[in-house]
Write a protein that holds these residues in place. Structure first.
Motif, short mmCIF file in Angstrom:
data_model
loop_
_atom_site.label_atom_id
_atom_site.label_comp_id
_atom_site.label_asym_id
_atom_site.label_seq_id
_atom_site.Cartn_x
_atom_site.Cartn_y
_atom_site.Cartn_z
N HIS A 1 1.50 3.88 2.14
CA HIS A 1 2.08 4.55 3.31
C HIS A 1 3.61 4.58 3.29
O HIS A 1 4.26 3.61 2.90
CB HIS A 1 1.60 3.87 4.60
N ASP B 1 5.95 4.27 5.41
CA ASP B 1 6.79 3.29 6.11
C ASP B 1 6.85 1.96 5.35
O ASP B 1 7.48 1.00 5.81
CB ASP B 1 6.30 3.07 7.55
N HIS B 2 6.18 1.91 4.18
CA HIS B 2 6.22 0.71 3.31
C HIS B 2 6.77 1.03 1.92
O HIS B 2 7.15 0.13 1.19
CB HIS B 2 4.82 0.11 3.17
N HIS C 1 0.87 -1.19 0.00
CA HIS C 1 0.00 0.00 0.00
C HIS C 1 0.90 1.23 0.00
O HIS C 1 2.11 1.11 0.01
CB HIS C 1 -0.98 -0.02 1.19
N ASP D 1 -0.51 -4.02 5.80
CA ASP D 1 -1.10 -3.47 7.04
C ASP D 1 -2.56 -3.87 7.24
O ASP D 1 -3.23 -3.35 8.13
CB ASP D 1 -0.95 -1.94 7.06
N HIS E 1 -7.29 -1.52 5.08
CA HIS E 1 -6.42 -0.56 5.77
C HIS E 1 -6.39 0.77 5.00
O HIS E 1 -6.34 1.84 5.59
CB HIS E 1 -5.03 -1.19 5.86
ZN LIG Z 1 -0.03 1.43 6.53
#
Ligand SMILES: [Zn+2]
Length: 296
Positions: free
Chosen positions: A95, A97-98, A93, A186, A167
């Motif tokens: 975000h 942090d990914h 996805h 997530d 998510h």
């Molecule tokens: Zn996430």
């Protein structure tokens, strides 16, 4: 307990996915831990979402890439698994942090993700009422899909399946069909209440539905890499599913009886789920995410 070992400060940065904050964070102390999962698959833990790795004769494929400042450390960790070249990055996805390492890893690999991941990365977004600037072209997925995509790699089918409105609105679950491993992104926070991004197409009720569907598709003995938290089993995912269903039910019944969000928060959740509120998302916030999801 191991599953709550990640310091809150790190979690707060990871989960909000705000690139600007990530840049201010000191990543020099972060170490990348490598764990063999099964078959050709490994898991890397550093700061941010867990990374899944396929290693073999065809080279290396990774699922998610944490934050840009960790790219060199991640490259060094991949080197310990073999000399093969990094060929593909799958993003579960959008975000930060990914996907934070995308611009770095696109120098050597092709980035693959659901259509909505590219759409969100390509334009300014808002999360926790903060603006997330559009990512540069180098960070954008070059191969996108709307439902499923299969990478034939290292003698197995690595299948990405989109589950809508969990998510976020762009989540994929990655099935390593030969190694019998699944990376959940997530959609799965092991042992804690998940962050659900209601501003960007996520919904708690639909997430619970998706998790039920995913459980139905999982083969026996599968190893599960959660977006956040330790390596897990089907039983761990079933417990998470039960938590989702039961906590949604508690909030739904009270909302139907006319209670306000503040009244429901004051009543709290059953004792059984208390420890789940010790991560990034506290019990109050979890109740609010459910309440707002029910109103959507
Ligand atoms: Zn996430």
């Amino acid at each position: 307990m191991k599953r709550f070992a990640l310091p809150c400060a790190v979690l707060a940065i990871c989960l909000c996915g705000v690139a600007t904050r990530a840049q201010q964070q000191d990543f020099s102390k972060v170490e990348i831990k490598v764990t063999k999962v099964a078959g050709s698959v490994y898991m890397l833990e550093g700061a941010g979402g867990n990374i899944g790795v396929s290693v073999g004769a065809d080279g290396i494929l990774i699922v998610d890439d944490q934050f840009a400042p960790l790219a060199e450390k991640i490259r060094a960790a991949l080197k310990t698994l073999g000399e093969g070249k990094l060929k593909f990055v799958l993003n579960t996805h959008w975000h930060g942090d990914h996907t934070g390492g995308n611009a770095q890893f696109s120098q050597e690999a092709s980035i693959i993700a659901h259509d909505n991941v590219r759409k969100r990365l390509a334009t300014e977004q808002k999360i926790f009422n903060e603006k997330v600037p559009a990512s540069p072209k180098e960070a954008l997925p070059v191969i996108t899909f709307d439902n499923t995509l299969t990478v034939h790699f290292n003698s197995e089918e690595i299948r990405a399946i989109h589950f809508p409105h969990g998510h976020t609105d762009g989540d994929s679950v990655i099935f390593f069909t030969g190694s019998n491993v699944v990376h959940m992104g997530d959609d799965f926070f092991a042992g804690r209440f998940p962050f659900v991004d209601l501003e960007n197409g996520g919904n708690v009720v639909n997430l619970a539905k998706n998790i039920g569907e995913i459980i139905g598709r999982l083969p026996a003995g599968v190893k599960i890499i959660p977006g956040h938290g330790p390596l897990s089993t089907i039983d761990d995912l079933k417990l998470y599913h039960r938590m989702l269903l039961e906590t949604i039910d508690v909030v739904r019944k009270q909302a139907a009886a006319g209670k306000t969000l503040e009244q429901i928060k004051a009543g709290g959740l059953p004792e059984a789920w208390k420890s789940w509120g010790t991560g990034f998302i506290k019990t109050d916030q979890w109740i609010e995410l459910i309440y707002k999801s029910l109103k959507q």
